[in-house]
Motif scaffolding. Structure first.
Motif, short mmCIF file in Angstrom:
data_model
loop_
_atom_site.label_atom_id
_atom_site.label_comp_id
_atom_site.label_asym_id
_atom_site.label_seq_id
_atom_site.Cartn_x
_atom_site.Cartn_y
_atom_site.Cartn_z
N GLN A 390 0.82 -1.20 0.00
CA GLN A 390 0.00 0.00 0.00
C GLN A 390 0.86 1.26 0.00
O GLN A 390 0.54 2.25 -0.63
CB GLN A 390 -0.92 -0.01 1.23
CG GLN A 390 -1.77 1.25 1.39
CD GLN A 390 -2.41 1.32 2.75
OE1 GLN A 390 -1.88 0.77 3.71
NE2 GLN A 390 -3.53 2.00 2.84
N ILE A 414 -2.33 -0.32 -7.44
CA ILE A 414 -3.68 0.06 -7.06
C ILE A 414 -4.49 -1.23 -6.83
O ILE A 414 -4.77 -1.98 -7.76
CB ILE A 414 -4.36 0.91 -8.16
CG1 ILE A 414 -3.41 2.01 -8.65
CG2 ILE A 414 -5.66 1.50 -7.63
CD1 ILE A 414 -2.96 2.96 -7.59
N PHE A 416 -7.05 -3.33 -3.39
CA PHE A 416 -8.02 -3.07 -2.32
C PHE A 416 -7.43 -2.31 -1.14
O PHE A 416 -8.12 -1.52 -0.49
CB PHE A 416 -8.65 -4.39 -1.85
CG PHE A 416 -7.69 -5.31 -1.15
CD1 PHE A 416 -7.51 -5.26 0.22
CD2 PHE A 416 -6.98 -6.27 -1.87
CE1 PHE A 416 -6.64 -6.11 0.87
CE2 PHE A 416 -6.10 -7.13 -1.24
CZ PHE A 416 -5.93 -7.04 0.14
N SER A 418 -4.99 -0.04 -1.21
CA SER A 418 -4.50 1.31 -1.52
C SER A 418 -5.57 2.21 -2.14
O SER A 418 -5.29 3.37 -2.45
CB SER A 418 -3.30 1.22 -2.48
OG SER A 418 -3.64 0.59 -3.69
N VAL A 419 -6.78 1.69 -2.33
CA VAL A 419 -7.79 2.48 -3.04
C VAL A 419 -8.22 3.71 -2.26
O VAL A 419 -8.55 4.75 -2.85
CB VAL A 419 -9.03 1.61 -3.38
CG1 VAL A 419 -8.67 0.54 -4.38
CG2 VAL A 419 -9.64 1.00 -2.13
N ASP A 420 -8.18 3.65 -0.93
CA ASP A 420 -8.61 4.80 -0.14
C ASP A 420 -7.65 5.97 -0.36
O ASP A 420 -8.07 7.10 -0.63
CB ASP A 420 -8.68 4.43 1.34
CG ASP A 420 -9.19 5.58 2.19
OD1 ASP A 420 -10.32 6.03 1.94
OD2 ASP A 420 -8.45 6.01 3.10
N PHE A 422 -5.63 6.29 -2.88
CA PHE A 422 -5.73 6.63 -4.30
C PHE A 422 -6.88 7.61 -4.54
O PHE A 422 -6.73 8.63 -5.23
CB PHE A 422 -5.92 5.35 -5.11
CG PHE A 422 -6.10 5.57 -6.59
CD1 PHE A 422 -5.14 6.23 -7.34
CD2 PHE A 422 -7.24 5.11 -7.23
CE1 PHE A 422 -5.31 6.43 -8.70
CE2 PHE A 422 -7.42 5.30 -8.60
CZ PHE A 422 -6.45 5.96 -9.33
N THR A 423 -8.02 7.33 -3.96
CA THR A 423 -9.19 8.18 -4.15
C THR A 423 -8.96 9.56 -3.54
O THR A 423 -9.31 10.60 -4.14
CB THR A 423 -10.43 7.53 -3.50
OG1 THR A 423 -10.61 6.22 -4.06
CG2 THR A 423 -11.67 8.36 -3.75
N PHE A 444 -3.24 -1.76 -12.05
CA PHE A 444 -4.52 -2.04 -11.40
C PHE A 444 -4.66 -3.55 -11.24
O PHE A 444 -4.69 -4.29 -12.22
CB PHE A 444 -5.67 -1.46 -12.23
CG PHE A 444 -5.72 0.03 -12.23
CD1 PHE A 444 -6.52 0.71 -11.33
CD2 PHE A 444 -4.94 0.76 -13.11
CE1 PHE A 444 -6.56 2.10 -11.32
CE2 PHE A 444 -4.96 2.14 -13.11
CZ PHE A 444 -5.78 2.82 -12.21
N SER A 448 -11.45 -3.68 -6.98
CA SER A 448 -11.46 -2.56 -6.04
C SER A 448 -10.71 -1.37 -6.64
O SER A 448 -11.16 -0.21 -6.52
CB SER A 448 -10.81 -2.98 -4.72
OG SER A 448 -11.56 -3.99 -4.08
N GLY A 449 -9.57 -1.66 -7.29
CA GLY A 449 -8.82 -0.59 -7.93
C GLY A 449 -9.59 0.02 -9.09
O GLY A 449 -9.63 1.26 -9.27
N ALA A 452 -12.33 2.23 -7.72
CA ALA A 452 -11.84 3.52 -7.26
C ALA A 452 -11.62 4.47 -8.43
O ALA A 452 -11.95 5.67 -8.35
CB ALA A 452 -10.54 3.32 -6.49
#
Length: 498
Positions: A390, A414, A416, A418-420, A422-423, A444, A448-449, A452
């Motif tokens: 992450q 990217i 599950f 690291s998506v937070d 990333f967003t 990706f 999940s990626g 996002a």
């Protein structure tokens, strides 16, 4: 075919000198197996012969069918603990039926290549597993060292002296075997007040016979035994594959883990048909075998065959063997099994690796359940790995001279975890009207990626901005085209955009 047969033959016999060493090592293992098999029978709540006959059958059969030459398999505490409720509630016949089903499940596991799951067990978990088992082996000797005569302590000390000093003089005969023989002669000759193997439980007389489980062949029987069989099969394979990896490291050789899975299954089926309980590989006995010079299938076969001969023809003499001699051998195993350099590595290795190792040790020692410890270590390793990956992620923003165009350069993985971040790297109040997202240095991994990315694109376009994405690699382009809702790569599936 010929090359395969030659390789298999070399797993049995390399030369006369090697054969002699393997036979002697197998004899040492057989002597050390007796009290353990009796103890495991007590844990399972069955007659001592159930554990002893199982050890004979498993050791002999696995010597032919296993994938790790030189490894010892027999009745084990890990399986004995699991089956005690089944024996208590339904009787020993259901134990035999559950053991047959356990073997069938393990054979299927081998065919399905479930041995590949071992790829997810980190070195830290294996080290923790080894250290915990060494501690458990040492702790198991305490009942033989509490409230006993001074002769017991003297014999244990003498046994350890022989084990560690004799190799400096000669290695022609395994020192643990010499220690057992010398201490047995002294104990019997002088009638010393020490515990004996016979005190552990009555030894069986005669040879085991072929039996079929006396249970009804109904769905109700399957409902009763299936949960136990699944658990025994999983725990047995986990301990066997971990032990195989440890023996691989000790002997600097490889083994066939897939064959080991199927071999364990066939050995457990054979054990049930001679009135035995289930089992798996034993790291303690395997260490005894390897350190005594056992390397081939012959040593494993000798252990089972010797145990059969001892019980069938020399039972009364075996029952008089002093427990202090075997305690000395098991203390040697405990010391040799423990990874002493792991203590120094606590300061040198990354903190996360040390935490995984210590967690595995603590859980195993606290619960006496090897599978729980390994599971805790694997889960913790996964969490730490996800956290590490992450952090291998960054987003850099460049803006044009007039401020109307912003380019976001995404670097890293990217998925599950690291998506937070990333967003949150794309603010809602970006003043630029044209947004370009460059993902040429990103990858990706999962939906999940992709989700996002969808969320970012939808939000920016909803606020009136134009959004373009460039630089997908081939794999990322494929998963985005398959699962994205608001943005596609704009090219044929599986190609890289220009």
């Amino acid at each position: 075919m010929i090359n395969g047969f030659t390789a298999y033959r070399r797993q049995w016999f390399v030369g006369a000198r090697t054969a002699r060493t393997d036979i002697l090592a197998g004899i040492v293992v057989a002597l050390a197996l007796i009290p353990e098999a009796i103890g495991f029978s007590v844990i399972a709540g069955v007659d001592p012969r159930v554990g002893l006959y199982a050890s004979i059958a498993i050791a002999i059969v696995i010597s032919f069918t296993g994938g790790r030459p030189g490894m010892i398999s027999a009745a084990t505490a890990a399986v004995a603990v699991l089956v005690s409720p089944l024996v208590r509630d339904h009787g020993v016949e259901y134990l035999f039926a559950a053991t047959i089903l356990m073997g069938l499940i393990q054979i299927v596991a081998g065919l399905l290549r479930l041995d590949l799951v071992m790829q997810f067990v980190s070195r830290s978990v294996i080290t923790g597993f080894v250290n915990a088992l060494a501690i458990l082996i040492f702790m198991a000797q305490w009942p033989q060292l509490i409230d006993v005569s001074w002769q017991t302590y003297a014999m244990v000390a003498g046994g350890l002296a022989i084990i560690y000093l004799l190799p400096r003089v000669t290695k022609a005969v395994p020192s643990p075997l010499v220690a057992i023989l010398i201490l047995s002669v002294i104990s019997i000759w002088y009638g010393l007040p020490v515990n004996t193997v016979g005190d552990m439980g009555k030894l069986p007389e005669g040879l085991p016979s072929i039996v079929l489980p006396n249970v009804p062949l109904t769905m109700e029987t399957l409902r009763i035994i299936l949960p136990y069989s699944l658990t025994m099969a999983a725990v047995g394979l986990l301990e066997s594959l971990l032990t195989a990896q440890i023996v691989d490291d000790m002997t600097h050789s490889d083994s066939d883990k897939r064959q080991e899975c199927a071999g364990q299954g066939s050995a457990n089926i054979a054990a049930a048909f001679v009135g035995g309980m289930g089992g798996c590989a034993m790291i303690g006995q395997s260490v005894i075998n390897v350190t005594s010079g056992g390397r081939t299938r012959l040593s494993t076969f000798t252990a089972g065959a010797t145990l059969l001969i001892l019980l069938a023809g020399l039972g009364p003499y075996v029952g008089r063997m002093p427990m202090p001699a075997l305690v000395a051998v098991m203390i040697m195993v405990s010391i040799g099994t423990f990874s002493w350099n792991s203590i120094a590595n606590l300061r040198r290795h990354p903190p996360t690796s040390s935490i995984v190792m210590l967690t595995t040790v603590v859980v195993v020692v606290a619960t006496h359940d090897l599978s729980l410890g390994v599971l805790a270590g694997v889960l913790l390793s996964g969490i730490f790995f996800a956290g590490k990956v992450q952090r291998m992620f960054a987003v850099r923003r460049d803006v044009s001279s007039d401020g109307t165009r912003a380019t976001y350069f995404v670097t890293g993985q990217i998925f599950f975890a690291s998506v937070d971040r990333f967003t949150r790297s794309f603010p809602n109040d970006d003043p630029a009207r044209d947004i370009l997202i460059d993902v040429s240095a990103a990858h990706f991994w999962d939906i999940s990626g992709v989700g996002a990315l969808d969320k970012i694109v939808a939000r920016l376009r909803r606020d009136g901005r134009s959004v373009a994405i460039v630089g997908y690699n081939r794999a990322s382009a494929d998963i985005v085209d398959r699962f994205a809702l608001h943005d596609k790569t704009g090219v044929e599936l599986g190609t890289v955009p220009l």
